[in-house]
Design an enzyme around this catalytic site. Structure first.
Site, short mmCIF file in Angstrom:
data_model
loop_
_atom_site.label_atom_id
_atom_site.label_comp_id
_atom_site.label_asym_id
_atom_site.label_seq_id
_atom_site.Cartn_x
_atom_site.Cartn_y
_atom_site.Cartn_z
CE LYS A 84 -3.84 1.95 2.77
NZ LYS A 84 -4.71 1.71 3.95
CB SER A 110 -7.94 3.64 3.05
OG SER A 110 -7.11 3.01 4.03
CB SER A 146 -8.35 0.66 5.92
OG SER A 146 -9.12 1.84 5.95
#
Lengths: 484, 486
Positions: free
Chosen positions: B76, B151, B175
């Site tokens: 990420k 996210s 997330s």
């Protein structure tokens, strides 16, 4: 009207840790801008603070040094505000649960009176960086070498009533932190500075007047001057029917005045909240006790010992314990020569005089405590007399020899105590001074005492200052009186 | 190759069926071909990936291969990576190249993994749909009209689409688990403090936790063993030994006590999701587990408490993005205030600004006690709810999300968006671990089963998930997207 001054101090002490409070970067003074700022100090995304344990130990030592309460738990908070030299947009500090609770500091005033000033608390925090306006045309440079430097902020109660008391308090704090070795106390390099809160009120009134805060004062003298100026300003203002505004002011040493830093007080809201990146600091009893037992003797104790155990006067004890460097030097001299009073006289007299004259710190003195101690020992055991000793001291200072003994030897200053040799010199002087001898003989007996000085001088001269003055005195008196 | 799990790939590499370079090249080609539509990557680091693959192959040739050597994955874009852009999905950090690796990145590099790049995300990890990225929304490979969740939506979509077998995500309020559920993969949020946050760009420091996202619980176990552990640079990371999580898979579930929190099965839960979850629970009963209802009475306070605490911390954490030292700086500022205002106005997106403002407000004088302090009290009660429940049962189970993935652009109101995390948020407030495993499919969109355990119960959670995956095939289903191109 009679006015009373009320003063409170916030003293920022830079702790003498090798690395910063939340990072491993060095805290050394004077490096190239931004050469001592790591990713943590720059506040780069993703970095996290790690508390420097030695900063904690030093803060606790200070707390113990002022007999303060040491809470079991202290917590770091974030103080949020924007400034270019504040890399993270917040300063990590301790707002609600400081590491050191209430304590007190004893100050000594010029008249020898002592007074206790209460310390509200002391907390740990990180310093910000420095904005540099001069070197950049129309722009501002930021040096983050200082960012993250550990500070102990010591907040007093408003217990001081004069500029002199404030200066004495600052000196007392300076003395404690340097004794503890937790700060170098170097005010010129910013290792110690203070914010001064000053207000005045009619004598007898209980309520405090409106205060002004004078920021970043960095010398004992400036503290006194800034307060003196500020008190006068506030009193004049009030007597003219004006009002003191609560504001931040700056002391300008050049103009010797304080000036308003901001025209209108900004409403700062620092939005303090506990820093989620740091765990609460929990101090167990064993840890605190360990620090307590390893505390050095502090100024107040030292002063008392110098008086009680060494028999020094209150004045001498005060002067000799004022700084750790002074006390350590004095004790070094005393230990070598074995005579506290003699050591005290020499350290405060010849030694301090010479330091002063040359503007030197004890640390850079060319004469060591051991050297001076040996010299004083030679005075004590009468190897040399006082006059010769001053010569030896000067020679030591100038690096003429490594030890008092070497210089005494080289210069032939050893005191002559051989009665025969002294008698021979006396006989010679009497033989060479028929006129003075006649005068002596003719004088009233009670005036003869003064007249003997001439003969003593002649004998000392003949011995190149090495004759023992007491012996010379005694023998001369005997011989001259025998002639009468 | 792109359909295989990490565990299968490791076996194939070991058996010499293909090299890490061949695997890496094949996946890079797949990303090249498919990610234009999916938008799951912000940066693809082909050159570094091939170099790492070659190094892994060389290590294997020398007989120095470990369990992760040569395995490809993605990170990420919130994890700092040396010499590669770390944007956090924000224009603010569009030009930011960190001079260091995050702790987990260091560990994965040391284990010989091959990072293919940095995945798309909601800006500064704020969002539940991945529509808040400066680099545009990510699509859900199961249905390109749907969001992948946020996210960590880029990581979830990339794994689901077979662009990469596993990825790291972060979970502040769900997330990892929510996008894992939306994309039909397995995602684990470890106990707070289990994985170092050093080098993970902070959103809400007391809630953020990095963790693995992969196709199976077994793969998550493999990755967690590599990234977990004490880090002296993160004071909140816990000094506690790291088990070999994969070796601990295999315990029987006979006698396992499962609690179903009644608050997780109430209003707002899509009946089809509820059916899928209850079916999954039946599977556990067939494996020997017993089921009982439990209560987490303060659940309804979790979202309000979260939206006080997280924005408060975020408002402070994001202060450093001021245009002074790094990141976006506005053009020709007239003075300092102009520099701050325009740099931040231009650099941050709407959701980030919204949360900064909320946080600034709740921390300000006069509101602190009413909001922040109160929220911290609520947080303690929520944590206590879980501790009480774990006195009675071994694990809790429920839906990861109230609905399957919703359509892009469908959720315009921020508050209704915040309700997406209703079943995941309390776990972050309590600091306990949670895992989401695929457990159904409604009209072509996956459903996630969430399993929760007490602090440091990762071994147990992974095993409970793994046993489910031994007898079901939800985790083996693949979206149609990318299949025809395979």
């Amino acid at each position: 009207m009679q006015w009373e001054t009320v003063i409170g101090l916030e003293v920022h002490v830079q702790l003498a840790t090798r690395s910063k409070i939340f990072s491993g970067a060095s805290t050394a003074f004077g490096a190239e801008p931004n050469s001592q700022a790591c990713a943590v100090d720059l506040g780069l995304p993703g970095v996290l603070p790690v508390l420097n344990e030695s900063a904690v130990a030093m803060a606790v030592q200070f707390g113990l040094g002022i007999d303060a309460e040491i809470p079991e738990v202290s917590i770091f908070d974030r103080k949020n505000y924007f400034y270019p030299d504040l890399p993270k947009g917040y300063q990590t500090s301790q707002m609600y649960h400081p590491i050191v609770g209430p304590g007190e500091v004893e100050i000594t005033l010029d008249d020898g009176e002592t007074k206790r000033i209460r310390v509200h608390h002391a907390h740990l925090e990180e310093d910000a960086g420095k904005s540099l306006h001069e070197d950049f045309h129309g722009m501002t440079g930021v040096d983050l070498n200082r960012a993250g430097t550990p500070l102990l902020e010591i907040v007093s109660e408003p217990d001081m009533r004069s500029a002199k008391e404030a200066a004495a308090y600052l000196k007392a704090i300076h003395s404690i932190v340097t004794y503890l070795g937790i700060s170098d106390g170097n005010m010129a390099e910013g290792s110690m500075r203070c914010d001064v809160n000053v207000s005045v009120r009619p004598k007898g009134q209980e309520a405090f007047g409106t205060r002004a805060e004078i920021k970043n004062v960095n010398s004992f003298r400036f503290v006194e001057r800034a307060i003196a100026f500020e008190v006068e300003r506030q009193v004049e203002l009030l007597e003219d029917g004006g009002k003191v505004v609560q504001e931040t002011r700056l002391y300008d040493p050049e103009a010797d005045e304080t000036r308003s830093m901001r025209t209108k007080e900004e409403a700062n809201d620092y939005r303090y909240f506990p820093c989620p990146d740091l765990l609460p600091v929990v101090l167990d009893d064993a840890y605190v006790d360990h620090l307590r037992t390893s505390l050095p003797e502090l100024p107040a104790e030292k002063r008392a010992r110098f008086q009680d155990k060494l028999g020094l006067s209150a004045y001498d004890a005060g002067v000799l314990s004022a700084t750790r460097a002074m006390a350590d030097f004095f004790e070094g001299v005393k230990d070598v020569c074995g005579d506290a009073k003699l050591a005290a006289n020499w350290v405060q007299g010849e030694f301090a005089g010479r330091l002063n004259k040359e503007g030197l710190e004890i640390a850079s003195s060319p004469v060591s405590a051991a050297q001076l101690g040996e010299l004083v020992a030679r005075v004590k055991d009468e190897t040399i007399n006082g006059k010769a000793a001053k010569q030896v001291f000067a020679a030591l200072w100038d690096g003429e020899g490594d030890s008092a003994d070497a210089i005494i030897e080289a210069r032939g200053l050893k005191q002559v105590t051989d009665t025969g040799a002294i008698e021979a010199m006396i006989d010679q002087v009497i033989a060479d001074s028929p006129v003075q001898v006649a005068q002596y003989r003719d004088a009233e007996p009670e005036k003869r005492g003064k007249m003997i000085g001439y003969f003593v001088g002649q004998v000392m001269k003949a011995s190149r200052g090495t004759a023992n003055p007491q012996q010379v005195n005694g023998l001369l008196k005997e011989k001259l009186d025998a002639l009468c | 190759m792109h359909d295989m799990t990490l565990t299968e790939l490791a076996r194939a590499l070991e058996a010499g069926e293909f090299t890490s370079r061949q695997l890496t090249e094949s996946l890079l080609a797949r990303i090249e071909r498919l990610d234009g539509e999916l938008n799951s990557f912000i940066s693809v680091t082909a050159e570094q990936a091939l170099a790492a693959a070659d190094a892994a192959d060389a290590a294997r040739a020398r007989g120095e291969a470990g369990p992760l050597t040569g395995l490809p994955l993605a990170l990420k874009d919130i994890f700092c990576t040396q010499d590669v852009k770390t944007s956090c999905g924000s224009k603010m950090l569009d030009n930011f190249v960190a001079p260091y690796d995050a702790h987990v990145v260091e560990k994965l590099k040391a284990a010989g993994t091959v990072s293919l790049g940095k995945t798309n995300m909601d800006e500064f990890a704020m969002g539940s749909s991945n529509e808040n990225s400066h680099y545009g929304p990510v699509k859900n490979p199961w249905d390109l009209a749907a969001v992948p969740g946020g996210s960590s939506g880029g990581s979830a979509a990339a794994v689901a689409a077979g662009l990469v077998p596993a990825a790291l995500g972060t979970d502040t309020g769900g997330s990892i688990r929510q996008p894992a559920a939306f994309c039909g993969i397995t995602g684990l949020k470890p106990t707070y403090g289990r994985v170092s946050r050093y080098g993970m760009v902070a959103y809400a420091s007391s809630l953020d936790q990095g963790g693995p996202m992969a196709r199976t619980a077994e793969d998550c176990a493999l990755l967690l063993s590599a990234i977990a552990g004490h880090d002296l640079r993160d004071s909140t990371s816990v000094a506690r030994g790291v088990p070999d999580y994969r070796a601990e898979l295999g315990a029987s579930l006979s006698g396992l006590k499962i609690g179903l929190p009644k608050e997780y099965f109430g209003d707002g839960l899509d009946p089809a999701v509820e059916t899928a979850i209850r079916e999954a629970v039946k599977v556990y009963e067939s494996l020997g587990a017993t089921v009982q209802e439990v209560s987490l009475p303060h659940t309804h306070h979790a979202i309000p408490a979260y939206y006080v605490i997280a924005p408060a911390e975020a408002s402070s954490n994001l202060s450093r993005f001021d245009g002074v030292r790094f990141g976006h700086r506005c053009d020709a500022p007239t003075d300092l205030e102009d520099l701050y205002k325009r740099s931040r106005a231009e650099g941050f997106g709407d959701e980030v600004k919204r949360r900064i403002l909320i946080g600034t407000h709740t921390l300000s004088e006069g509101f602190f006690d009413a909001y922040y302090k109160k929220a911290q009290q609520v947080r303690r009660l929520i944590r206590q709810d879980f501790m009480d429940a774990f006195e009675e049962v071994d694990v809790l189970m429920g839906p990861s999300t109230p609905t399957p993935a919703f359509d892009l652009g469908a959720n315009k109101d921020p508050v209704s968006m915040y309700l997406q995390d209703i079943y995941t948020i309390a776990i972050n407030l309590a600091g306990i671990p949670g895992i989401s495993v695929p457990a159904g499919n409604i009209d072509g969109r996956p459903v996630g089963l969430q399993i929760l355990g007490p602090h440091f119960a990762e071994s147990q959670l992974l095993n409970v998930a793994h046993q489910f995956q031994q007898v079901t095939d939800w985790h083996q289903q693949r979206p149609a997207f990318g299949k025809e191109n395979a």
